[in-house]
Motif scaffolding. Structure first.
Motif, PDB file in Angstrom:
ATOM      1  N   TRP A 192       0.841  -1.210   0.000  1.00 36.30           N
ATOM      2  CA  TRP A 192       0.000   0.000   0.000  1.00 36.30           C
ATOM      3  C   TRP A 192       0.873   1.256   0.000  1.00 36.30           C
ATOM      4  O   TRP A 192       0.683   2.173  -0.807  1.00 36.30           O
ATOM      5  N   ALA A 193       1.852   1.300   0.902  1.00 37.35           N
ATOM      6  CA  ALA A 193       2.706   2.486   1.009  1.00 37.35           C
ATOM      7  C   ALA A 193       3.528   2.706  -0.250  1.00 37.35           C
ATOM      8  O   ALA A 193       3.789   3.844  -0.652  1.00 37.35           O
ATOM      9  N   LYS A 194       3.911   1.618  -0.905  1.00 37.15           N
ATOM     10  CA  LYS A 194       4.678   1.746  -2.139  1.00 37.15           C
ATOM     11  C   LYS A 194       3.868   2.473  -3.198  1.00 37.15           C
ATOM     12  O   LYS A 194       4.372   3.355  -3.897  1.00 37.15           O
ATOM     13  N   GLY A 195       2.614   2.117  -3.329  1.00 36.92           N
ATOM     14  CA  GLY A 195       1.689   2.901  -4.140  1.00 36.92           C
ATOM     15  C   GLY A 195       1.794   2.727  -5.633  1.00 36.92           C
ATOM     16  O   GLY A 195       1.017   3.319  -6.371  1.00 36.92           O
ATOM     17  N   THR A 196       2.746   1.933  -6.128  1.00 38.65           N
ATOM     18  CA  THR A 196       2.915   1.837  -7.582  1.00 38.65           C
ATOM     19  C   THR A 196       1.902   0.907  -8.230  1.00 38.65           C
ATOM     20  O   THR A 196       1.652   1.003  -9.429  1.00 38.65           O
ATOM     21  N   SER A 197       1.306   0.012  -7.436  1.00 32.93           N
ATOM     22  CA  SER A 197       0.379  -0.958  -8.011  1.00 32.93           C
ATOM     23  C   SER A 197      -0.770  -1.222  -7.045  1.00 32.93           C
ATOM     24  O   SER A 197      -0.614  -1.991  -6.089  1.00 32.93           O
ATOM     25  N   PRO A 198      -1.919  -0.593  -7.250  1.00 34.25           N
ATOM     26  CA  PRO A 198      -3.081  -0.851  -6.378  1.00 34.25           C
ATOM     27  C   PRO A 198      -3.448  -2.328  -6.328  1.00 34.25           C
ATOM     28  O   PRO A 198      -3.957  -2.816  -5.320  1.00 34.25           O
ATOM     29  N   GLN A 199      -3.180  -3.048  -7.426  1.00 35.77           N
ATOM     30  CA  GLN A 199      -3.520  -4.461  -7.460  1.00 35.77           C
ATOM     31  C   GLN A 199      -2.727  -5.250  -6.421  1.00 35.77           C
ATOM     32  O   GLN A 199      -3.227  -6.234  -5.861  1.00 35.77           O
ATOM     33  N   ASP A 200      -1.490  -4.827  -6.174  1.00 37.44           N
ATOM     34  CA  ASP A 200      -0.662  -5.560  -5.221  1.00 37.44           C
ATOM     35  C   ASP A 200      -1.249  -5.505  -3.822  1.00 37.44           C
ATOM     36  O   ASP A 200      -1.339  -6.526  -3.127  1.00 37.44           O
ATOM     37  N   ALA A 201      -1.629  -4.306  -3.361  1.00 34.80           N
ATOM     38  CA  ALA A 201      -2.225  -4.180  -2.024  1.00 34.80           C
ATOM     39  C   ALA A 201      -3.575  -4.879  -1.969  1.00 34.80           C
ATOM     40  O   ALA A 201      -3.870  -5.606  -1.019  1.00 34.80           O
ATOM     41  N   ALA A 202      -4.390  -4.681  -3.001  1.00 40.18           N
ATOM     42  CA  ALA A 202      -5.715  -5.302  -3.024  1.00 40.18           C
ATOM     43  C   ALA A 202      -5.617  -6.814  -3.035  1.00 40.18           C
ATOM     44  O   ALA A 202      -6.428  -7.518  -2.428  1.00 40.18           O
ATOM     45  N   GLY A 203      -4.613  -7.347  -3.732  1.00 43.20           N
ATOM     46  CA  GLY A 203      -4.453  -8.787  -3.826  1.00 43.20           C
ATOM     47  C   GLY A 203      -4.104  -9.452  -2.515  1.00 43.20           C
ATOM     48  O   GLY A 203      -4.188 -10.678  -2.396  1.00 43.20           O
ATOM     49  N   LEU A 204      -3.702  -8.684  -1.531  1.00 49.05           N
ATOM     50  CA  LEU A 204      -3.397  -9.220  -0.207  1.00 49.05           C
ATOM     51  C   LEU A 204      -4.585  -9.143   0.732  1.00 49.05           C
ATOM     52  O   LEU A 204      -4.458  -9.400   1.930  1.00 49.05           O
TER      53      LEU A 204
ATOM     54  N   ASP B 253      -8.951 -10.166   1.290  1.00 48.82           N
ATOM     55  CA  ASP B 253      -9.867 -11.256   0.946  1.00 48.82           C
ATOM     56  C   ASP B 253     -10.958 -10.813  -0.012  1.00 48.82           C
ATOM     57  O   ASP B 253     -11.928 -11.541  -0.253  1.00 48.82           O
ATOM     58  N   ALA B 254     -10.852  -9.603  -0.584  1.00 45.91           N
ATOM     59  CA  ALA B 254     -11.822  -9.111  -1.571  1.00 45.91           C
ATOM     60  C   ALA B 254     -11.081  -8.193  -2.535  1.00 45.91           C
ATOM     61  O   ALA B 254     -11.303  -6.979  -2.565  1.00 45.91           O
ATOM     62  N   ALA B 255     -10.200  -8.762  -3.330  1.00 43.31           N
ATOM     63  CA  ALA B 255      -9.308  -7.972  -4.169  1.00 43.31           C
ATOM     64  C   ALA B 255     -10.050  -7.081  -5.150  1.00 43.31           C
ATOM     65  O   ALA B 255      -9.680  -5.913  -5.356  1.00 43.31           O
ATOM     66  N   THR B 256     -11.098  -7.585  -5.764  1.00 43.33           N
ATOM     67  CA  THR B 256     -11.828  -6.799  -6.760  1.00 43.33           C
ATOM     68  C   THR B 256     -12.462  -5.568  -6.139  1.00 43.33           C
ATOM     69  O   THR B 256     -12.420  -4.467  -6.702  1.00 43.33           O
ATOM     70  N   GLU B 257     -13.060  -5.737  -4.962  1.00 50.00           N
ATOM     71  CA  GLU B 257     -13.695  -4.601  -4.282  1.00 50.00           C
ATOM     72  C   GLU B 257     -12.665  -3.625  -3.735  1.00 50.00           C
ATOM     73  O   GLU B 257     -12.896  -2.408  -3.688  1.00 50.00           O
ATOM     74  N   ALA B 258     -11.514  -4.135  -3.317  1.00 49.66           N
ATOM     75  CA  ALA B 258     -10.525  -3.279  -2.657  1.00 49.66           C
ATOM     76  C   ALA B 258      -9.702  -2.444  -3.627  1.00 49.66           C
ATOM     77  O   ALA B 258      -9.317  -1.313  -3.310  1.00 49.66           O
ATOM     78  N   GLU B 259      -9.439  -2.960  -4.811  1.00 44.65           N
ATOM     79  CA  GLU B 259      -8.512  -2.282  -5.720  1.00 44.65           C
ATOM     80  C   GLU B 259      -8.848  -0.830  -6.009  1.00 44.65           C
ATOM     81  O   GLU B 259      -7.957   0.039  -5.993  1.00 44.65           O
ATOM     82  N   PRO B 260     -10.134  -0.464  -6.280  1.00 49.19           N
ATOM     83  CA  PRO B 260     -10.431   0.950  -6.573  1.00 49.19           C
ATOM     84  C   PRO B 260     -10.067   1.899  -5.435  1.00 49.19           C
ATOM     85  O   PRO B 260      -9.734   3.055  -5.682  1.00 49.19           O
ATOM     86  N   TYR B 261     -10.124   1.413  -4.200  1.00 55.49           N
ATOM     87  CA  TYR B 261      -9.827   2.289  -3.068  1.00 55.49           C
ATOM     88  C   TYR B 261      -8.343   2.641  -3.017  1.00 55.49           C
ATOM     89  O   TYR B 261      -7.975   3.773  -2.681  1.00 55.49           O
ATOM     90  N   PHE B 262      -7.491   1.687  -3.340  1.00 56.43           N
ATOM     91  CA  PHE B 262      -6.056   1.981  -3.345  1.00 56.43           C
ATOM     92  C   PHE B 262      -5.679   2.836  -4.550  1.00 56.43           C
ATOM     93  O   PHE B 262      -4.789   3.686  -4.470  1.00 56.43           O
ATOM     94  N   ALA B 263      -6.387   2.632  -5.660  1.00 59.44           N
ATOM     95  CA  ALA B 263      -6.161   3.493  -6.824  1.00 59.44           C
ATOM     96  C   ALA B 263      -6.601   4.918  -6.524  1.00 59.44           C
ATOM     97  O   ALA B 263      -5.903   5.890  -6.872  1.00 59.44           O
ATOM     98  N   ASP B 264      -7.748   5.067  -5.858  1.00 58.90           N
ATOM     99  CA  ASP B 264      -8.239   6.404  -5.510  1.00 58.90           C
ATOM    100  C   ASP B 264      -7.328   7.085  -4.502  1.00 58.90           C
ATOM    101  O   ASP B 264      -7.156   8.307  -4.523  1.00 58.90           O
ATOM    102  N   PHE B 265      -6.764   6.304  -3.579  1.00 60.04           N
ATOM    103  CA  PHE B 265      -5.856   6.863  -2.587  1.00 60.04           C
ATOM    104  C   PHE B 265      -4.697   7.575  -3.283  1.00 60.04           C
ATOM    105  O   PHE B 265      -4.263   8.651  -2.870  1.00 60.04           O
ATOM    106  N   ARG B 266      -4.222   6.987  -4.356  1.00 60.63           N
ATOM    107  CA  ARG B 266      -3.114   7.567  -5.102  1.00 60.63           C
ATOM    108  C   ARG B 266      -3.583   8.622  -6.110  1.00 60.63           C
ATOM    109  O   ARG B 266      -3.037   9.723  -6.184  1.00 60.63           O
TER     110      ARG B 266
END
Length: 559
Positions: A77-89, A91-104
């Motif tokens: 998450w802190a690295k921030g280069t790939s929202p998919q990486d944080a979301a993939g860790l 238990d709901a990667a598809t739902e989580a990914e947009p939030y990490f993308a929006d954070f950045r």
């Protein structure tokens, strides 16, 4: 920490950090605790208790699994280069990914230092020290959150997904946005031109926020840059009264000016009066114009009940009932009106307070002044129109038509067309009738002026909106008769004690609204003095003259 190593996960510009610091380096992540099984030598070992995973699998998580999973997640998450990486860790990667993308991308976070605190079982609290940058302006943003590690469906440890992990204020329907898209700030001024301040007038906090949302763009101001929580789909606000919840201000905008009809003396009196009660609301209106002079609430939930509430108004509704009966030719102030202890209509029995009665030969004026319920209910059959009260309220007082445009959101009352026992209950302000302090202040102002003036908080001349008008005017003789009965009530009826300290031309009506499941009735009181009308409601305040009465009197005295 060992040897002064910094505890945290660092991400910088979501790219490369000057100085060559390795993203997610173990030397930067000594904050996690909870023990180790030796599989990760970079983790600190402590004898913290182990906790079973709350979902997915009944195999308990080890402290090492919690530490390792949290470390990987926070690093990604802190690295921030790939929202998919944080979301993939999670238990709901598809739902989580947009939030990490929006954070950045939407929140424009350009650096994040995430520092975990002491682990508690499978829960890892952490703090975020971020930098938000937008068009050359940067500000630090600090907050706290937490994550929980669970065992996934395949048995692997994962972060249990919730938008609140990213920020505690986020939900499934909201996101983070940084831009100049929020409405510009406004400076709302009272009728004298002086700025209204929520610190001075706490009750106006929700109103001032609503004015910004409605008039920010047309008041001549310019927006600032803010980081906000907004609805994910349409960008509408998620804060109180529809305002976006601002988390960080990068630059302040230039406020526009919005005039209001608030009278500072009356507002100050209203603020002081409502604070004497746990749940109280009051509104003051100028009968000759419809100008709202004061709006005040004192409630633990912060709800603007004075303008948006919906409650049974009790016997204050007899003002409208009297108008109906007089227009039907069924009653007049000096006409005899029977007032027995109880009255039954369509199998439903109604009673007077403490089952009192009035002597034979008593008039409508007496029944009104003493707030006799049965006197009014006994005449409902003679109207030959169970829905007549609904028509009277809508046509003369413009209640329940949902067309008021006060300048902010308001509830315009509700008087449904009922039959049988429910229709009788409406006659005395019970049943399905719903009002608030604004609605009943308008009712009193209408009979006082002899004509309905839609209440306004923002002058109509400011934005040229179309304000509501009543379909017809109350006959002058009827309006004068009701005003006369209110004068009697204020001098020798149930409102006499509360109104005793006021001079000038004054009138009032008390009300006690019985609410299901509530041991003590709500206290209602509506009154006028000269060209000022005010209504108050105090939840569980008892008789109208006991709590709401003195409140209204103090507000009227300030005009």
């Amino acid at each position: 920490m060992r040897g002064g190593a910094k505890m945290g996960i660092v991400g910088g510009a979501f790219a490369v950090v000057a100085g060559g610091v390795a993203w997610g380096g173990l030397n930067l992540y000594n904050g996690l605790t909870g023990g180790s099984d030796g599989s990760d030598p970079g983790l600190v070992s402590q004898a913290a208790p182990r906790s079973a995973a709350p979902v997915h699998d009944d195999k308990p998580l080890t402290a090492a699994e919690v530490n390792s999973t949290a470390k990987k997640f926070l690093t990604a998450w802190a690295k921030g280069t790939s929202p998919q990486d944080a979301a993939g860790l999670t238990d709901a990667a598809t739902e989580a990914e947009p939030y990490f993308a929006d954070f950045r991308d939407s929140a424009h976070v350009t650096k994040a230092v995430i520092t975990p605190d002491t682990v508690s079982g499978t829960t890892v609290p952490f703090s975020v020290h971020a930098t938000v940058s937008y068009h050359g302006t940067s500000k630090p943003w600090v907050y706290r959150s937490q994550l929980t590690v669970v065992r996934g469906a395949a048995g692997q440890p994962l972060v249990q997904w919730s938008p609140a992990v990213v920020h505690p204020d986020l939900t499934d329907t909201t996101t983070l946005v940084t831009d100049a898209g929020a409405p510009p700030p406004v400076e709302a001024v009272d009728r004298t031109g002086r700025a209204l301040d929520a610190k001075e007038y706490p009750s106006l906090g929700p109103v001032l926020t609503a004015l910004r949302e409605r008039y920010g763009k047309q008041a001549g101001g310019s927006p600032g840059v803010t980081l906000r929580v907004e609805d994910r789909d349409d960008g509408s606000g998620t804060g109180q009264d529809g305002a976006a919840r601002v988390l960080l201000t990068l630059s302040k905008g230039r406020p526009g000016k919005v005039p209001t009809t608030i009278d500072p003396r009356v507002q100050a009196a209203a603020e002081s009066a409502v604070r004497k009660y746990t749940n109280a609301s009051v509104v003051a209106v100028r009968p000759s114009t419809g100008d709202i002079l004061a709006v005040a609430n004192h409630r633990a939930d912060g709800f603007n009940a004075a303008l948006q509430g919906a409650q049974a108004p009790g016997s204050t509704m007899k003002i409208v009932t009297s108008a109906l009966l007089m227009e039907k030719g069924l009653a007049s102030p000096d006409q005899p009106m029977e007032c027995p202890p109880t009255a039954t209509y369509y199998g439903r029995t109604f009673h007077n307070e403490d089952s009192f009665s009035l002597k034979q030969g008593s008039t409508m004026r007496d029944a009104f002044a003493q707030s006799c319920n049965t006197a009014f209910i006994k005449l409902i059959d003679d109207t030959k129109d169970d829905a007549g009260l609904s028509k009277e309220a809508g046509e003369v007082f413009d209640l329940g038509n949902n067309n008021w445009k006060t300048g902010v959101v308001s509830f315009d009352g509700k008087v449904p067309a009922e039959t049988g026992g429910e229709a009788a209950a409406e006659y005395i302000g019970q049943g399905t009738v719903q009002m608030n302090a604004l609605d009943m202040a308008s009712v009193t102002a209408t009979v006082r002026a002899g004509v309905f003036h839609q209440p306004v908080l923002v002058p109509q001349s400011f934005d040229h909106r179309q304000v509501a008008t009543a379909r017809r005017q109350l006959p002058a003789s009827v309006a004068q008769s009701i005003v006369g009965m209110m004068r009697t009530t204020a001098v020798s009826g149930t409102a006499a004690n509360a109104m005793a300290g006021l001079g000038g031309d004054k009138g009032a009506k008390t009300g006690s609204a019985e609410v299901d499941g509530q041991a003590v009735s709500n206290s209602w009181f509506t009154a006028f003095q000269n060209d000022c009308a005010a209504t108050a409601v105090v939840d569980a305040g008892g008789h109208g003259a006991d709590a709401a009465g003195p409140l209204v009197a103090s507000v009227l005295a300030a005009d």
